[in-house]
Design a protein around this motif. Structure first.
Motif: not given
Length: 239
Positions: A119-134
């Motif tokens: 928000a401070a950078a006025n930027k849309i940040m793309h994000v992925l959820i990291e899920f622990h699978t092993g």
């Protein structure tokens, strides 16, 4: 250090192999993107990769990413940089500034920090959820309920975060079935999340590295993260 010729050859060989696996598994051509993981590799090696047509890169350490890719903004063609390592809150500001995507959202407080700095950078940040699978040494959500709480928060309270999908690392194992089950678990989590949030595409499944990316593609990966297969063994790795 790999020569520019071998980096170019490695990238082409991997891309050809990815396309072969796509064809064999009935995936559409171009369904899987190749990420070059440049952790501990030099700016000159990254430029060799960009000269070979590679545009997507991943870095584990924010400080290293800032050091290398700030320079590359001046000297290299257009590139896309993802932060793929575990992210501390005090590194989020720099990560938001340098990267287009953070692939390691693994807790609510991190979503709060990403939204604040985006928000401070006025930027849309793309994000992925990291899920622990092993992979025992890696971070990531271990509870689907906690993951959903964070996703609910992102969708309702974080207008500067674009949640694109999921990421995982399979365990280091010689058993193909163990690796496959890790990737399959994330695929099922992704499908369940799409049913829960029908208005959110969640297209990305970032899974697969140099030693297991073919299995990952077979199990639905849309993005494979390769370092050694492109650049060769890392040299002068910090202890």
């Amino acid at each position: 250090m790999q020569s520019s010729v071998s980096i170019k050859d490695n990238i082409q060989r991997i891309l050809d192999n990815i396309r072969e696996v796509e064809l064999r598994t009935g995936r559409s051509q171009g369904a899987v993107r190749l990420m070059a993981v440049s952790k501990f590799h030099s700016v000159s090696e990254i430029i060799s990769a960009t000269n070979a047509g590679q545009v997507l890169f991943g870095e584990n350490r924010v400080q290293e990413a800032v050091s290398k890719f700030s320079e590359l903004k001046i000297s290299a063609p257009v590139f896309e940089l993802h932060i793929i390592g575990s992210l501390q809150r005090n590194k989020v500001k720099n990560a938001v500034e340098i990267a287009s995507c953070i692939q390691s959202l693994d807790r609510m407080e991190l979503a709060v920090a990403i939204e604040k700095h985006a928000a401070a950078a006025n930027k849309i940040m793309h994000v992925l959820i990291e899920f622990h699978t092993g992979e025992d040494s890696k971070s990531g959500f271990t509870s689907v309920d906690e993951m959903y709480k964070t996703m609910d928060y992102v969708f309702t309270e974080c207008p500067h975060i674009r949640l694109d999908g999921f990421m995982t690392m399979a365990p280091l194992s010689n058993q193909i079935s163990v690796i496959r089950n890790s990737f399959r678990k994330l695929f099922h989590i992704s499908e369940a999340a799409k049913r829960r949030y029908p208005n959110v595409p969640l297209p990305e499944l970032s899974m697969g590295m140099s030693h297991d990316y073919e299995i990952a593609i077979e199990e639905g990966s849309t993005m494979v993260r390769l370092g050694t297969a492109i650049f060769g063994p890392r040299e002068n790795v910090p202890q």
